[in-house]
Motif scaffolding. Sequence first.
Motif, short mmCIF file in Angstrom:
data_model
loop_
_atom_site.label_atom_id
_atom_site.label_comp_id
_atom_site.label_asym_id
_atom_site.label_seq_id
_atom_site.Cartn_x
_atom_site.Cartn_y
_atom_site.Cartn_z
N LEU A 9 -35.27 -17.82 -134.44
CA LEU A 9 -35.16 -19.25 -134.72
C LEU A 9 -33.98 -19.87 -133.99
N ILE A 10 -32.86 -19.16 -133.95
CA ILE A 10 -31.69 -19.68 -133.24
C ILE A 10 -31.99 -19.84 -131.75
N GLY A 75 -26.76 -32.75 -139.44
CA GLY A 75 -27.53 -31.65 -140.02
C GLY A 75 -26.65 -30.71 -140.83
N LEU A 76 -25.47 -30.39 -140.30
CA LEU A 76 -24.52 -29.54 -141.02
C LEU A 76 -24.07 -30.22 -142.31
N MET A 302 -26.53 -23.48 -142.94
CA MET A 302 -25.74 -24.58 -142.39
C MET A 302 -25.72 -24.56 -140.87
N LEU A 303 -25.65 -23.36 -140.28
CA LEU A 303 -25.70 -23.26 -138.82
C LEU A 303 -27.07 -23.68 -138.31
N MET A 308 -30.86 -27.59 -135.87
CA MET A 308 -32.06 -28.38 -136.06
C MET A 308 -31.76 -29.88 -135.98
N GLY A 309 -30.66 -30.30 -136.59
CA GLY A 309 -30.27 -31.70 -136.54
C GLY A 309 -30.00 -32.17 -135.12
#
Length: 359
Positions: A9-10, A75-76, A302-303, A308-309
């Motif tokens: 995903l990362i 996002g965070l 959170m990362l 994603m944000g």
Amino acid sequence: MTVRGLPFLIWSLTVLSLILTLLGVCVGSSGFENLLQPLLHPELDPSASAMAEQIVYEIRLPRTLGAWAAGALLGLAGAVAQGLFRNPLADPYLLGSASGASLGVALTLAVLGGSAGMLGGNMMNGGVVVSVFSGNVLVRLGLTGAAFVGAVLAVFLTLALSKGVQHTLRLLLAGVVVGVVLGAATQLVLLFSPDSLQAMQAFMLGSTAMVGWTAWALMVGVWVVCVLAAGLLGRVLDGLSLGEATAHSLGLPLGSLRVALVAVLALATGTAVAQTGLIAFVGLAAPHLVRSVIKTTHSRLMLLASLMGGALLMAADTLARWLIAPQELPVGVLTAVLGGGYLLWLMHRNSRAFAGGAS
């Protein structure tokens, strides 16, 4: 997807952001135009290559990367807010930071008067050339500083009204009250300063049009600090998700750790808002999108929500420039429409799942 799928995903979000960066530098006021070719082959047309280099490196690239940095901060902050308040509908503006930033900008616009009005016109036109804005650098710095100071002071006011961070519900209610009161104060300032309405509208709708390399570097620096701090504080959010009694039994000093989480939330939100204005739904939707594909701890969440944000806002900014070119949609309007539509779909899906389970 399990935690084993975390690296995938990362990498997926990183590759997506790189693709969006290449796309972003090719979208401007005239729609899509491939500026990569003259950059890669300057020998074909030196003049076109020089112009493409100026457009890409001075305008589009810092704007596109700035959109990523602002989205990453939001996002965070959204993931921190949802974990802190144990509420999936919490967003980065919940402690009154948005209203505080708006009041700070409104007061500054009222003082600056006519010169601020010119800035508002530039921002509303979206993809203007940065040279048009060069005469308003001091105005821009004043608005950025006012937005950040207003956001931080609003959070401090929320903390004062809630008498600390010991009680999450009291903190939440204080944030709502501060948001309503400061929002009313902003409207009152604009009522007595109608010349500021256009510039204020640009701030309220959000824009990345004026983000340059300095703003990008500032946001990335703050993002690095907030990501590192959030990673260290993820354990307390994991404990809070099990209930305050369980968190206390784990030996977590909730008071000091909550203060640290609020500081991360305020710093990330205030920095993003100061540079791009109020951009809705990115901080709310990013953590939900991550949770829909992977179940993980808050440190990783959170990362991932940050990555994603960044991808979300970069995609929305590019789309806002392209949809009705040569005009430009305010990116905050686009994120509100897309984010609201996604959350409505999510609610509909969950309600159907609940109805199916009940039957």
